[in-house]
Scaffold this motif. Structure first.
Motif, PDB file in Angstrom:
ATOM      1  N   GLY A  31      51.320  -5.781 -13.508  1.00  0.00           N
ATOM      2  CA  GLY A  31      51.029  -7.126 -13.988  1.00  0.00           C
ATOM      3  C   GLY A  31      50.958  -8.125 -12.846  1.00  0.00           C
ATOM      4  O   GLY A  31      50.091  -9.005 -12.808  1.00  0.00           O
ATOM      5  N   PHE A  32      51.870  -7.994 -11.892  1.00  0.00           N
ATOM      6  CA  PHE A  32      51.870  -8.858 -10.708  1.00  0.00           C
ATOM      7  C   PHE A  32      50.617  -8.615  -9.871  1.00  0.00           C
ATOM      8  O   PHE A  32      49.955  -9.558  -9.426  1.00  0.00           O
ATOM      9  CB  PHE A  32      53.131  -8.596  -9.888  1.00  0.00           C
ATOM     10  N   HIS A  33      50.265  -7.335  -9.669  1.00  0.00           N
ATOM     11  CA  HIS A  33      49.059  -7.009  -8.894  1.00  0.00           C
ATOM     12  C   HIS A  33      47.810  -7.565  -9.572  1.00  0.00           C
ATOM     13  O   HIS A  33      46.926  -8.127  -8.898  1.00  0.00           O
ATOM     14  CB  HIS A  33      48.920  -5.486  -8.756  1.00  0.00           C
ATOM     15  N   ALA A  34      47.745  -7.420 -10.915  1.00  0.00           N
ATOM     16  CA  ALA A  34      46.576  -7.913 -11.658  1.00  0.00           C
ATOM     17  C   ALA A  34      46.435  -9.420 -11.514  1.00  0.00           C
ATOM     18  O   ALA A  34      45.322  -9.943 -11.361  1.00  0.00           O
ATOM     19  CB  ALA A  34      46.691  -7.515 -13.129  1.00  0.00           C
ATOM     20  N   ILE A  59      37.977  -3.619  -9.080  1.00  0.00           N
ATOM     21  CA  ILE A  59      38.962  -2.894  -8.280  1.00  0.00           C
ATOM     22  C   ILE A  59      40.364  -3.095  -8.861  1.00  0.00           C
ATOM     23  O   ILE A  59      41.153  -2.151  -8.970  1.00  0.00           O
ATOM     24  CB  ILE A  59      38.916  -3.365  -6.812  1.00  0.00           C
ATOM     25  N   GLY A  60      40.659  -4.334  -9.280  1.00  0.00           N
ATOM     26  CA  GLY A  60      41.950  -4.611  -9.895  1.00  0.00           C
ATOM     27  C   GLY A  60      42.154  -3.821 -11.174  1.00  0.00           C
ATOM     28  O   GLY A  60      43.249  -3.306 -11.440  1.00  0.00           O
ATOM     29  N   ARG A  61      41.084  -3.697 -11.951  1.00  0.00           N
ATOM     30  CA  ARG A  61      41.162  -2.904 -13.186  1.00  0.00           C
ATOM     31  C   ARG A  61      41.431  -1.438 -12.870  1.00  0.00           C
ATOM     32  O   ARG A  61      42.215  -0.764 -13.547  1.00  0.00           O
ATOM     33  CB  ARG A  61      39.851  -3.052 -13.960  1.00  0.00           C
ATOM     34  N   TRP A  62      40.772  -0.926 -11.846  1.00  0.00           N
ATOM     35  CA  TRP A  62      40.935   0.475 -11.460  1.00  0.00           C
ATOM     36  C   TRP A  62      42.366   0.738 -10.983  1.00  0.00           C
ATOM     37  O   TRP A  62      42.954   1.784 -11.269  1.00  0.00           O
ATOM     38  CB  TRP A  62      39.926   0.810 -10.362  1.00  0.00           C
ATOM     39  N   LEU A  63      42.952  -0.226 -10.284  1.00  0.00           N
ATOM     40  CA  LEU A  63      44.299  -0.047  -9.744  1.00  0.00           C
ATOM     41  C   LEU A  63      45.402  -0.257 -10.782  1.00  0.00           C
ATOM     42  O   LEU A  63      46.455   0.390 -10.713  1.00  0.00           O
ATOM     43  CB  LEU A  63      44.527  -1.017  -8.582  1.00  0.00           C
ATOM     44  N   THR A  64      45.172  -1.146 -11.736  1.00  0.00           N
ATOM     45  CA  THR A  64      46.259  -1.552 -12.642  1.00  0.00           C
ATOM     46  C   THR A  64      46.068  -1.160 -14.099  1.00  0.00           C
ATOM     47  O   THR A  64      47.031  -1.168 -14.869  1.00  0.00           O
ATOM     48  CB  THR A  64      46.443  -3.078 -12.600  1.00  0.00           C
ATOM     49  N   GLY A  65      44.831  -0.870 -14.505  1.00  0.00           N
ATOM     50  CA  GLY A  65      44.570  -0.634 -15.926  1.00  0.00           C
ATOM     51  C   GLY A  65      44.482  -1.912 -16.729  1.00  0.00           C
ATOM     52  O   GLY A  65      44.435  -1.886 -17.957  1.00  0.00           O
TER      53      GLY A  65
END
Length: 246
Positions: A31-34, A59-65
């Motif tokens: 959540g923080f990364h997103a 890229i954020g979606r790929w990393l965090t879902g």
């Protein structure tokens, strides 16, 4: 900038008792990364770098879902717990101090351009799996229960549950004195329809009991009348015998 990052970290400790230290939040909380990714992507979107903003969000979606469109407007101290499967549309607007759990969708119901995603007031909490759809408004401090499907406005301070969602707690904020409610769980999550059915069942049981009592009373009355009739018949027989003898 660093003060905003500190806010994003501090809110994790406020709303997730599992958080142990700052390093863990920075390295292990999707959540923080997103949110960090979205803040940058949203700035690029506003500056006119549309493709770059979308690519960064991808890229954020790929990393965090977690999928957040760079055009979405999100206030301060926004918290996504767990996060997997969260979707936030382009024209969504989220106020300060809001919380979303995994599987939440802030989606659109139209293919037309313009405002087509929800607006959340300050302090809104949306439980896991809930869907808030269309250009509707969820008032400040409102709560949306897990797996609810919201397609109409929700008043400030209310709690909405069910499919389609219904308001079951109109004064939740006053009742909870503004305290954070994990997973949007309020004081009274009873579905009003379920309560109505329960009341009808209780009333039906009371009615059956009264009917049984009435049947018992009628049977007793019938036995009493038969006994009285038999007594009168028995009294009339000697009178007739006496008349014949005379």
């Amino acid at each position: 900038m660093f003060s905003r990052i500190k806010e994003e970290i501090a809110v994790v400790f406020e709303r997730d008792p599992a958080a142990r230290n700052t390093w863990e939040v920075i390295t292990c909380y999707p959540g923080f990364h997103a949110m960090m990714t979205h803040r940058l992507a949203h700035a690029l979107w506003g500056a006119g770098f549309k493709w770059l903003a979308r690519f960064l969000s991808h890229i954020g979606r790929w990393l965090t879902g977690i999928e957040i469109h760079p055009g979405a407007t999100i206030g301060r101290r926004f918290f996504i717990d767990h996060g997997m499967g969260v979707v936030i549309g382009e024209t969504a607007e989220i106020g300060d101090d809001c919380t979303l759990y995994h599987g939440v969708t802030l989606g659109g119901t139209s293919w037309n351009k313009g405002k087509r995603h929800p607006t959340l007031g300050a302090g809104v909490v949306i439980g896991a799996g809930a869907k808030v759809l269309g250009p509707i408004t969820v008032g400040a401090q409102a709560k949306i229960g897990s797996n609810a499907v919201v397609v109409k406005d929700v008043p400030p301070g209310a709690t909405a549950i069910g499919i389609p969602a219904r308001v079951v707690e109109a004064d939740a904020f006053k009742a909870n004195e503004g305290r954070f409610a994990a997973y949007a769980v309020g004081r009274d999550e009873n579905d009003p329809i379920a309560r109505a059915i329960s009341d009808l069942i209780s009333h039906s049981g009371d009615t059956d009991k009264r009917i049984d009592e009435l049947h018992t009373a009628m049977a007793q009355m019938s036995q009493l009348l038969l006994a009285q009739s038999a007594a009168r018949s028995a009294a009339q027989v000697p009178d007739q015998r006496d008349k014949k003898c005379a």
